[in-house]
Write an enzyme that holds these catalytic residues in place. Structure first.
Site, short mmCIF file in Angstrom:
data_model
loop_
_atom_site.label_atom_id
_atom_site.label_comp_id
_atom_site.label_asym_id
_atom_site.label_seq_id
_atom_site.Cartn_x
_atom_site.Cartn_y
_atom_site.Cartn_z
N ASP A 127 15.21 13.29 -5.74
CA ASP A 127 14.40 13.03 -4.55
C ASP A 127 15.30 12.81 -3.33
O ASP A 127 16.43 12.33 -3.46
CB ASP A 127 13.53 11.79 -4.81
CG ASP A 127 12.37 11.70 -3.85
OD1 ASP A 127 12.16 12.63 -3.05
OD2 ASP A 127 11.67 10.67 -3.87
N ASN A 156 3.66 19.31 -5.92
CA ASN A 156 4.43 19.93 -4.83
C ASN A 156 3.72 21.12 -4.18
O ASN A 156 4.04 21.51 -3.07
CB ASN A 156 5.82 20.37 -5.30
CG ASN A 156 6.79 19.22 -5.50
OD1 ASN A 156 7.72 19.29 -6.30
ND2 ASN A 156 6.60 18.12 -4.78
C1 FPP Z 1 12.49 16.19 -3.67
O1 FPP Z 1 12.93 16.01 -2.36
C2 FPP Z 1 12.99 17.42 -4.24
C3 FPP Z 1 12.23 18.50 -4.60
C4 FPP Z 1 10.77 18.51 -4.44
C5 FPP Z 1 12.82 19.74 -5.13
C6 FPP Z 1 14.06 19.57 -5.96
C7 FPP Z 1 14.52 20.91 -6.36
C8 FPP Z 1 15.79 21.33 -6.32
C9 FPP Z 1 16.94 20.49 -5.91
C10 FPP Z 1 16.09 22.71 -6.78
C11 FPP Z 1 16.34 22.62 -8.25
C12 FPP Z 1 16.69 23.90 -8.84
C13 FPP Z 1 16.99 24.06 -10.15
C14 FPP Z 1 17.30 25.42 -10.65
C15 FPP Z 1 17.03 22.97 -11.12
P1 FPP Z 1 11.87 15.85 -1.19
O2 FPP Z 1 11.67 17.18 -0.56
O3 FPP Z 1 10.63 15.21 -1.74
O4 FPP Z 1 12.62 14.86 -0.24
P2 FPP Z 1 11.98 13.81 0.77
O5 FPP Z 1 11.21 12.83 -0.07
O6 FPP Z 1 13.17 13.21 1.43
O7 FPP Z 1 11.10 14.58 1.71
#
Ligand code: FPP
Length: 241
Positions: free
Chosen positions: A17, A65
């Site tokens: 996250d 998501n």
């Molecule tokens: C949360 O941060 C993260 C995600 C919703 C996506 C995570 C995915 C990746 C890092 C790609 C993974 C790829 C592979 C192949 C495993 P957020 O967007 O919710 O952050 P925020 O809460 O700060 O807005």
């Protein structure tokens, strides 16, 4: 086996996250945060294999998501497709088997094909198993397990035990996580492996996922090694089944 090795979690799961906040902090678009997040995935996958972790599960995309703007969900999906394509050779080099869990409906055929190829190509690797959760939610997992269990046992004379039911979850055959890490300071399990996390130790860190590196992972393992896990028992009876 050293005392420390005894206290190493067998299965670590991670809620990655803070990609969006990382991007904001660096005056970049949210999608750049996700791109940097893939870098962290590479570092932590290698670190976990080096440490001797047997199973690493990563929450890459939750069912919830889909509620984000299409621009962001499209970017996340193509990032996952690209990452699988680019990282499969690294998984081979490091002898890591890769599995995916989540609802395959509504995932694009290109992604499904890449996922299937990656699973097939890495199937014989045995140093560590990496489980990537894509379009996953814990409640979905429990419902799909109930559905399949009923479909496969139409006469309903199955033994309704925890072990039997677990065999229908996405994680069938995989031990429950010992340690769950969530980055970015949020303290929730957000519909990740709900059934499987019944006795998982929870570790929360303020580090944003794109900044999460081996020393941060080691700090989580260290915290785990200092936890006393009683599984609802009292200290003197921990080894009594
Ligand atoms: C949360 O941060 C993260 C995600 C919703 C996506 C995570 C995915 C990746 C890092 C790609 C993974 C790829 C592979 C192949 C495993 P957020 O967007 O919710 O952050 P925020 O809460 O700060 O807005």
């Amino acid at each position: 086996m050293s005392e420390h090795k005894d206290k190493l979690p067998n299965h670590v799961c991670i809620i990655m996250d803070g990609n969006g906040r990382w991007a904001l902090l660096h005056d970049m678009e949210r999608n750049e945060g996700h791109r940097q997040g893939v870098e962290a995935v590479r570092h932590i996958t290698e670190a976990a294999a080096e440490k001797g972790i047997s199973y690493l599960s990563l929450f890459a995309f939750s069912e919830e998501n889909w509620g984000r703007p299409k621009r962001e969900t499209d970017a996340l999906m193509s990032l996952i497709v690209d990452a699988i394509h680019k990282e499969t050779p690294t998984l081979m080099k490091n002898n890591i088997r890769c599995l995916f869990m989540g609802d395959r409906h509504h995932l694009n055929p290109d992604l499904l094909e890449r996922m299937d190829q990656c699973v097939e190509q890495t199937a014989d690797n045995n140093r560590m198993t990496l489980i990537v959760a894509v379009n996953y939610s814990g409640k979905w997992d429990i419902l799909q397990a109930v559905q399949r269990m009923l479909d496969e046992n139409p006469t309903r004379d199955m033994p309704l035990t925890q072990e039997f039911f677990s065999g229908y979850l996405s994680t069938a055959g995989i031990p429950d996580p010992d340690l769950m890490i969530r980055t970015s300071g949020e303290m929730r399990i957000s519909n990740f492996m709900l059934w499987q996390m019944a006795y998982t130790e929870l570790y929360f860190t303020p580090v944003l996922w794109p900044d999460f590196r081996k020393p941060d992972f080691e700090a989580a393992l260290e915290a785990f090694s200092n936890r006393e896990r009683r599984f609802g028992k009292i200290e003197e009876s921990i080894n009594i089944p």
